[in-house]
Design a protein around this motif. Structure first.
Motif, mmCIF file in Angstrom:
data_model
loop_
_atom_site.group_PDB
_atom_site.id
_atom_site.type_symbol
_atom_site.label_atom_id
_atom_site.label_comp_id
_atom_site.label_asym_id
_atom_site.label_seq_id
_atom_site.Cartn_x
_atom_site.Cartn_y
_atom_site.Cartn_z
ATOM 1 N N VAL A 1 0.873 -1.173 0.000
ATOM 2 C CA VAL A 1 0.000 0.000 0.000
ATOM 3 C C VAL A 1 0.909 1.222 0.000
ATOM 4 O O VAL A 1 1.776 1.352 0.874
ATOM 5 C CB VAL A 1 -0.919 0.024 1.238
ATOM 6 C CG1 VAL A 1 -1.789 1.278 1.231
ATOM 7 C CG2 VAL A 1 -1.772 -1.236 1.302
ATOM 8 N N ASN A 2 0.728 2.099 -0.977
ATOM 9 C CA ASN A 2 1.587 3.278 -1.059
ATOM 10 C C ASN A 2 1.084 4.386 -0.135
ATOM 11 O O ASN A 2 -0.102 4.708 -0.128
ATOM 12 C CB ASN A 2 1.665 3.802 -2.497
ATOM 13 C CG ASN A 2 2.849 4.716 -2.686
ATOM 14 O OD1 ASN A 2 3.977 4.332 -2.378
ATOM 15 N ND2 ASN A 2 2.617 5.913 -3.174
ATOM 16 N N GLU A 3 2.011 4.941 0.630
ATOM 17 C CA GLU A 3 1.697 6.060 1.519
ATOM 18 C C GLU A 3 2.184 7.381 0.936
ATOM 19 O O GLU A 3 1.458 8.366 0.918
ATOM 20 C CB GLU A 3 2.358 5.854 2.891
ATOM 21 C CG GLU A 3 1.821 4.673 3.660
ATOM 22 C CD GLU A 3 2.655 4.348 4.878
ATOM 23 O OE1 GLU A 3 2.111 4.424 5.991
ATOM 24 O OE2 GLU A 3 3.849 4.007 4.717
ATOM 25 N N GLU B 1 3.708 -0.978 10.575
ATOM 26 C CA GLU B 1 3.751 -1.934 9.474
ATOM 27 C C GLU B 1 5.116 -1.838 8.796
ATOM 28 O O GLU B 1 5.743 -0.780 8.788
ATOM 29 C CB GLU B 1 2.638 -1.632 8.458
ATOM 30 C CG GLU B 1 1.251 -2.046 8.914
ATOM 31 C CD GLU B 1 0.535 -1.028 9.786
ATOM 32 O OE1 GLU B 1 -0.632 -1.247 10.091
ATOM 33 O OE2 GLU B 1 1.152 -0.017 10.184
ATOM 34 N N LEU B 2 5.561 -2.954 8.230
ATOM 35 C CA LEU B 2 6.872 -3.012 7.587
ATOM 36 C C LEU B 2 6.893 -2.100 6.363
ATOM 37 O O LEU B 2 6.029 -2.196 5.489
ATOM 38 C CB LEU B 2 7.193 -4.454 7.190
ATOM 39 C CG LEU B 2 8.548 -4.713 6.553
ATOM 40 C CD1 LEU B 2 9.699 -4.278 7.459
ATOM 41 C CD2 LEU B 2 8.675 -6.194 6.202
ATOM 42 N N ASP B 3 7.891 -1.231 6.310
ATOM 43 C CA ASP B 3 8.010 -0.237 5.242
ATOM 44 C C ASP B 3 8.515 -0.848 3.944
ATOM 45 O O ASP B 3 9.275 -1.820 3.943
ATOM 46 C CB ASP B 3 8.982 0.870 5.655
ATOM 47 C CG ASP B 3 8.486 1.690 6.823
ATOM 48 O OD1 ASP B 3 7.259 1.868 6.955
ATOM 49 O OD2 ASP B 3 9.331 2.161 7.609
ATOM 50 N N ALA C 1 0.145 7.480 -6.325
ATOM 51 C CA ALA C 1 -0.666 8.247 -5.381
ATOM 52 C C ALA C 1 -0.788 7.520 -4.042
ATOM 53 O O ALA C 1 -0.700 6.289 -3.970
ATOM 54 C CB ALA C 1 -2.057 8.478 -5.963
ATOM 55 N N THR C 2 -1.017 8.285 -3.014
ATOM 56 C CA THR C 2 -1.313 7.726 -1.699
ATOM 57 C C THR C 2 -2.567 6.864 -1.796
ATOM 58 O O THR C 2 -3.554 7.266 -2.408
ATOM 59 C CB THR C 2 -1.537 8.866 -0.685
ATOM 60 O OG1 THR C 2 -0.348 9.645 -0.610
ATOM 61 C CG2 THR C 2 -1.899 8.326 0.687
ATOM 62 N N GLY C 3 -2.505 5.676 -1.199
ATOM 63 C CA GLY C 3 -3.660 4.787 -1.160
ATOM 64 C C GLY C 3 -3.708 3.752 -2.264
ATOM 65 O O GLY C 3 -4.528 2.840 -2.211
ATOM 66 N N VAL C 4 -2.841 3.871 -3.257
ATOM 67 C CA VAL C 4 -2.783 2.855 -4.311
ATOM 68 C C VAL C 4 -2.175 1.592 -3.714
ATOM 69 O O VAL C 4 -1.195 1.652 -2.982
ATOM 70 C CB VAL C 4 -1.928 3.345 -5.502
ATOM 71 C CG1 VAL C 4 -1.646 2.216 -6.481
ATOM 72 C CG2 VAL C 4 -2.607 4.509 -6.197
ATOM 73 N N PHE C 5 -2.781 0.446 -4.019
ATOM 74 C CA PHE C 5 -2.164 -0.808 -3.596
ATOM 75 C C PHE C 5 -1.895 -1.666 -4.814
ATOM 76 O O PHE C 5 -2.538 -1.516 -5.855
ATOM 77 C CB PHE C 5 -2.993 -1.537 -2.531
ATOM 78 C CG PHE C 5 -4.317 -2.075 -2.985
ATOM 79 C CD1 PHE C 5 -4.431 -3.373 -3.457
ATOM 80 C CD2 PHE C 5 -5.454 -1.291 -2.908
ATOM 81 C CE1 PHE C 5 -5.648 -3.872 -3.862
ATOM 82 C CE2 PHE C 5 -6.687 -1.784 -3.302
ATOM 83 C CZ PHE C 5 -6.781 -3.083 -3.789
ATOM 84 N N TYR D 1 6.896 5.249 -1.159
ATOM 85 C CA TYR D 1 7.122 4.718 0.187
ATOM 86 C C TYR D 1 5.799 4.188 0.711
ATOM 87 O O TYR D 1 4.804 4.911 0.730
ATOM 88 C CB TYR D 1 7.627 5.863 1.063
ATOM 89 C CG TYR D 1 8.113 5.506 2.437
ATOM 90 C CD1 TYR D 1 9.464 5.302 2.683
ATOM 91 C CD2 TYR D 1 7.231 5.418 3.507
ATOM 92 C CE1 TYR D 1 9.928 5.017 3.957
ATOM 93 C CE2 TYR D 1 7.685 5.132 4.782
ATOM 94 C CZ TYR D 1 9.031 4.935 5.002
ATOM 95 O OH TYR D 1 9.493 4.652 6.263
ATOM 96 N N GLY D 2 5.784 2.933 1.101
ATOM 97 C CA GLY D 2 4.537 2.350 1.572
ATOM 98 C C GLY D 2 4.765 1.284 2.620
ATOM 99 O O GLY D 2 5.787 1.276 3.307
ATOM 100 N N PHE D 3 3.806 0.361 2.708
ATOM 101 C CA PHE D 3 3.899 -0.687 3.722
ATOM 102 C C PHE D 3 3.271 -1.977 3.228
ATOM 103 O O PHE D 3 2.502 -1.992 2.267
ATOM 104 C CB PHE D 3 3.249 -0.244 5.037
ATOM 105 C CG PHE D 3 1.748 -0.105 4.996
ATOM 106 C CD1 PHE D 3 0.921 -1.167 5.346
ATOM 107 C CD2 PHE D 3 1.155 1.093 4.625
ATOM 108 C CE1 PHE D 3 -0.465 -1.038 5.315
ATOM 109 C CE2 PHE D 3 -0.226 1.236 4.594
ATOM 110 C CZ PHE D 3 -1.038 0.164 4.937
ATOM 111 N N ILE D 4 3.616 -3.053 3.928
ATOM 112 C CA ILE D 4 3.039 -4.371 3.668
ATOM 113 C C ILE D 4 1.954 -4.601 4.713
ATOM 114 O O ILE D 4 2.234 -4.549 5.914
ATOM 115 C CB ILE D 4 4.106 -5.481 3.761
ATOM 116 C CG1 ILE D 4 5.266 -5.199 2.805
ATOM 117 C CG2 ILE D 4 3.474 -6.851 3.480
ATOM 118 C CD1 ILE D 4 6.468 -6.108 3.018
ATOM 119 N N PRO D 5 0.713 -4.852 4.283
ATOM 120 C CA PRO D 5 -0.363 -5.092 5.250
ATOM 121 C C PRO D 5 -0.081 -6.326 6.113
ATOM 122 O O PRO D 5 0.616 -7.257 5.697
ATOM 123 C CB PRO D 5 -1.596 -5.334 4.376
ATOM 124 C CG PRO D 5 -1.246 -4.800 3.040
ATOM 125 C CD PRO D 5 0.241 -4.912 2.909
#
Length: 176
Positions: free
Chosen positions: A21-23, A70-72, A82-86, A57-61
């Motif tokens: 998931v992109n932050e 959550e792991l970066d 964009a923010t929120g794209v998975f 920069y995002g995380f793994i659910p």
């Protein structure tokens, strides 16, 4: 907004394909974080422009790193996401990182289906050497104006080391 930790799994770690998931979009100075308590993205702070993120920069659910988040993930794409794209992403390595004395590793990934590059990136060695240098410089220095010396890239690990970091983070999530 959907709670990504409820609707997405970490992915197929053994196959090296994970959900991300992109932050923060590449190039952004906004430190946007997933707030697990309210299942929404939150602006944590605005960084100085010289410390814009060198990658998405995002995380793994359904993972927890040693810092309790959550792991970066550092997600390499040609254009910012964009923010929120998975997406499904292919693990290509890990940046071992310490932030204020806490382990805060970053899994390095690329989109699992990257037709732009012909799926050319399979390991850190496939990335441009200068990109690795830029990422390392960023993370070694992005807190230098406020807390000099508080961050350190300790080393870069291969795909297998990255998978082990992910497995440990899944275990922490499941034991919480």
């Amino acid at each position: 907004m959907a709670d990504f930790n409820q609707i997405l799994t970490p992915g197929d770690v053994d196959a090296g394909i994970i959900n991300v998931v992109n932050e923060i979009p590449e190039g952004s100075c906004h430190k946007i974080e997933w707030n697990r308590k309210v299942a929404a993205f939150q602006l944590d702070r605005v960084e100085p422009a010289i410390f814009a993120k060198p990658t998405n920069y995002g995380f793994i659910p359904q993972t927890l790193d040693e810092d309790g988040d959550e792991l970066d993930v550092l997600l390499i794409t040609r254009q910012p996401l964009a923010t929120g794209v998975f997406l499904e992403a292919k693990v290509i390595g890990v940046m071992k990182f310490v932030d204020d004395g806490e382990v805060d590793d970053k899994i390095v990934c690329v989109p699992a289906d990257d037709r732009d590059t012909g799926n050319a990136y399979n390991s850190l060695a496939d990335l441009p050497a200068n990109l690795i240098k830029q990422i390392e410089f960023h993370f070694n220095n992005y807190k230098a104006l406020k807390k000099p010396g508080s961050t350190k890239v300790t080393h870069w690990g291969d795909v297998e080391e990255a998978k082990e970091v992910i497995r440990e983070s899944i275990k922490r999530w499941n034991e919480r």
